[in-house]
Design a protein around this motif. Structure first.
Motif, PDB file in Angstrom:
ATOM      1  N   LEU A 162       0.828  -1.208   0.000  1.00  8.88           N
ATOM      2  CA  LEU A 162       0.000   0.000   0.000  1.00  8.88           C
ATOM      3  C   LEU A 162       0.860   1.255   0.000  1.00  8.88           C
ATOM      4  N   TRP A 163       1.705   1.373   1.026  1.00  9.82           N
ATOM      5  CA  TRP A 163       2.487   2.597   1.166  1.00  9.82           C
ATOM      6  C   TRP A 163       3.687   2.617   0.234  1.00  9.82           C
ATOM      7  N   GLY A 164       4.234   1.435  -0.057  1.00 10.00           N
ATOM      8  CA  GLY A 164       5.342   1.378  -1.002  1.00 10.00           C
ATOM      9  C   GLY A 164       4.916   1.776  -2.400  1.00 10.00           C
ATOM     10  N   GLY A 165       3.739   1.306  -2.827  1.00 11.51           N
ATOM     11  CA  GLY A 165       3.248   1.670  -4.143  1.00 11.51           C
ATOM     12  C   GLY A 165       2.993   3.165  -4.258  1.00 11.51           C
ATOM     13  N   LEU A 166       2.321   3.743  -3.241  1.00  8.18           N
ATOM     14  CA  LEU A 166       2.061   5.181  -3.257  1.00  8.18           C
ATOM     15  C   LEU A 166       3.354   5.975  -3.174  1.00  8.18           C
ATOM     16  N   GLY A 167       4.275   5.526  -2.306  1.00  9.16           N
ATOM     17  CA  GLY A 167       5.548   6.231  -2.165  1.00  9.16           C
ATOM     18  C   GLY A 167       6.352   6.215  -3.455  1.00  9.16           C
ATOM     19  N   ALA A 168       6.420   5.055  -4.099  1.00  8.21           N
ATOM     20  CA  ALA A 168       7.162   4.954  -5.358  1.00  8.21           C
ATOM     21  C   ALA A 168       6.526   5.834  -6.428  1.00  8.21           C
ATOM     22  N   LEU A 169       5.191   5.908  -6.429  1.00 12.49           N
ATOM     23  CA  LEU A 169       4.512   6.747  -7.413  1.00 12.49           C
ATOM     24  C   LEU A 169       4.844   8.219  -7.191  1.00 12.49           C
ATOM     25  N   LEU A 170       4.876   8.663  -5.942  1.00 12.01           N
ATOM     26  CA  LEU A 170       5.197  10.055  -5.642  1.00 12.01           C
ATOM     27  C   LEU A 170       6.648  10.368  -5.994  1.00 12.01           C
ATOM     28  N   VAL A 171       7.548   9.448  -5.665  1.00 14.19           N
ATOM     29  CA  VAL A 171       8.956   9.659  -6.027  1.00 14.19           C
ATOM     30  C   VAL A 171       9.103   9.708  -7.544  1.00 14.19           C
ATOM     31  N   GLY A 172       8.389   8.833  -8.230  1.00  8.45           N
ATOM     32  CA  GLY A 172       8.437   8.847  -9.684  1.00  8.45           C
ATOM     33  C   GLY A 172       7.948  10.159 -10.256  1.00  8.45           C
ATOM     34  N   TRP A 173       6.851  10.696  -9.687  1.00  9.80           N
ATOM     35  CA  TRP A 173       6.326  11.994 -10.143  1.00  9.80           C
ATOM     36  C   TRP A 173       7.356  13.088  -9.928  1.00  9.80           C
ATOM     37  N   TRP A 174       7.986  13.104  -8.751  1.00 11.08           N
ATOM     38  CA  TRP A 174       8.970  14.160  -8.418  1.00 11.08           C
ATOM     39  C   TRP A 174      10.183  14.070  -9.345  1.00 11.08           C
ATOM     40  N   ARG A 175      10.712  12.867  -9.520  1.00  8.83           N
ATOM     41  CA  ARG A 175      11.890  12.707 -10.373  1.00  8.83           C
ATOM     42  C   ARG A 175      11.574  12.969 -11.847  1.00  8.83           C
TER      43      ARG A 175
END
Length: 511
Positions: free
Chosen positions: A494-507
């Motif tokens: 749950l949190w890993g998927g959301l976290g990776a998505l946010l990091v992907g958006w930022w990068r």
């Protein structure tokens, strides 16, 4: 600033035009329904997931929602069509439409993952491993959303639950049902990226997808320890237990009594009757209580029965262990009564919309709080009443509390002639494999089965027939990794998927 490779714009474009993506998503929904009972073609879950992902890749937000809605509408309207059996199209349309709308919103995150992750983390390894992992995690996020909201959610349509008859079911004993859903989507997404990257040009790079598939199909079940056997009788009375069935007084308990008679004089440790198998509250009805005591003495074993019970101003869906001396000190109340079936949340609001339907639900069941366990001659027995079988926390609490066998009591009479009983039975089989426990799944009207910890059926009764089962059921002790790690796997995804998505958006923005 890093240069943009020629291949990158192609990766951002949709693989399918919208006019093709919508029917492809609808086809995916149809195939996914076929993966569940009664057809139970579990292998179709893979192309179904793959087609949906192909339809989502490269989509913009609103187009992704339309694709998700097409998938969700076809899938849920087919899968839960049994909800219209007695109450008509309104409950069916309401449930299916809600689940389809939530699916449409949730799958947009998968589209964003396909947009951001390759831009944020360029390279073959990220495309082949990281991207599929994020997509799989976001798929599980969608399942957790639908399984917990609104009210207590509806965790009925989880991808992992399609695999009760497949070799992949063993994985649930290692990572739980959500972990199995993740691994299935991860494998599908990895195969899609392997094709998009044309890995067949360099076969050595196909080792990673091959290893994933090997793990999926070759992993054995997590071992649990032998703890002996328990001789259990289970009775399917096929009585008039539907919501609108015409019945004479004591007709339900009489049907159960008649079907129990072949077990009189047999040696057993426990007799199990289904949910709603009494037709009344034995704590309020002395005649019913005397009959239960007589049955318990004739089989010389405690009777695990179920009825609607009243305590003060509250009603509960209660299972009770009725002893030969007429006492029942061990009880368990259903943890998750069904919204709009066993109680009406926000009754005033919905009554103003559909008063005729809401008026049919006169009794409001309260949520149980006691443990889903009873003890029979020193052996803990885990319980789940009807749809509670689909809630992970109920099953985990019983097994973590020491249950060496699981008993699921249900009443499918309101869904006679539909796929509901077979879908629920498949969930029961998955629970046996996930927990490493034998399961006794007993229904008022069928289908009833006794299932080994490996998922093999050792005894069964078909739908719409009265009968009794009596078998030596394996007892097991010890917890599987799926029970211990399952809740943690869900949180990580749950949190890993959301976290990776946010990091992907930022990068991706920075690039």
């Amino acid at each position: 600033m890093p240069s943009t490779s020629p291949a990158e714009p192609a990766r951002r474009r949709a693989l399918l035009p919208l006019w093709a993506a919508v029917p492809v998503a609808a086809l995916a929904g149809w195939l996914m329904d076929l993966a569940y009972p009664s057809v139970g073609a579990w292998i179709l879950a893979f192309p179904a997931a793959g087609l949906l992902l192909l339809a989502l890749i490269g989509r913009r937000f609103w187009a992704a929602m339309l694709v998700g809605l097409a998938y969700g509408a076809v899938f849920f309207f087919l899968l839960v069509s049994w909800t219209s059996r007695y109450l008509g199209v309104i409950p069916w349309a309401a449930l299916a439409s809600l689940e389809a709308a939530l699916t449409a919103v949730a799958v947009t995150l998968i589209t964003l993952a396909y947009r951001w992750i390759p831009r944020a983390f360029p390279g073959t390894l990220a495309r082949l491993v990281l991207l599929p992992a994020v997509v799989g995690a976001l798929w599980v996020l969608r399942e957790l959303l639908l399984g917990s909201w609104p009210y207590t959610g509806f965790p009925w349509a989880r991808l992992g639950m399609t695999q009760s008859e497949s070799p992949l079911a063993a994985l649930s004993s290692w990572v739980g049902v959500s972990g199995l859903s993740f691994l299935m989507v991860f494998a599908v997404a990895m195969l899609i990226e392997s094709a998009r990257l044309r890995l067949w040009r360099r076969p050595v790079r196909l080792i990673a997808p091959a290893v994933v598939l090997l793990v999926l199909f070759a992993t054995p079940t997590f071992p649990t320890a032998d703890a002996g056997t328990m001789r259990i009788g289970a009775v399917q009375g096929n009585g008039p237990t539907g919501y609108f069935d015409d019945r004479e007084p004591y007709a339900v308990v009489q049907a159960q009594t008649d079907a129990t008679q072949p077990l009189y004089g047999e040696d057993m440790d426990l007799l199990v009757w289904p949910e709603g198998g009494l037709g009344g509250d034995p704590f309020q009805d002395e005649s019913l209580a005397r009959r239960m005591t007589l049955i318990a003495n004739r089989v010389d074993a405690p009777l695990l029965a179920n009825a609607a019970t009243a305590r003060g101003d509250e009603f509960f869906n209660t299972s009770m262990l009725w002893q030969q001396d007429g006492t029942a000190e061990q009880t368990h109340d259903k943890r998750f009564p069904v919204p709009f079936g066993e109680y009406v949340p926000d009754r005033e609001f919905y009554n103003a919309i559909v008063p005729d339907l809401i008026g049919l639900i006169g009794r409001e069941y309260s949520h149980g709080t006691n443990a889903p366990l009873v003890e029979v001659d020193g052996v803990p027995v885990g319980l789940a009443i009807c749809f509670d079988v689909i809630y992970d926390q109920v099953i985990a609490e019983g097994v973590s509390g020491g249950a060496q066998v699981l008993v699921f009591q249900t009443n499918n009479a309101d869904f006679r002639g539909t796929d509901e009983n077979l879908q629920q039975l498949a969930f029961a089989r998955m629970r046996a494999i996930e927990t490493g426990r034998s399961v006794v799944n007993i229904s008022t009207v069928g289908t009833s089965q006794m299932i080994t910890p490996s998922g093999r059926t050792i005894a069964s009764l078909d739908a719409d027939e009265a009968g009794a089962l009596l078998e030596n059921v394996e007892l097991r002790s010890g917890l599987t990794a799926g029970v211990i790690l399952g809740p943690w796997v869900q949180q990580v995804l749950l949190w890993g998927g959301l976290g990776a998505l946010l990091v992907g958006w930022w990068r991706a923005r920075r690039r």
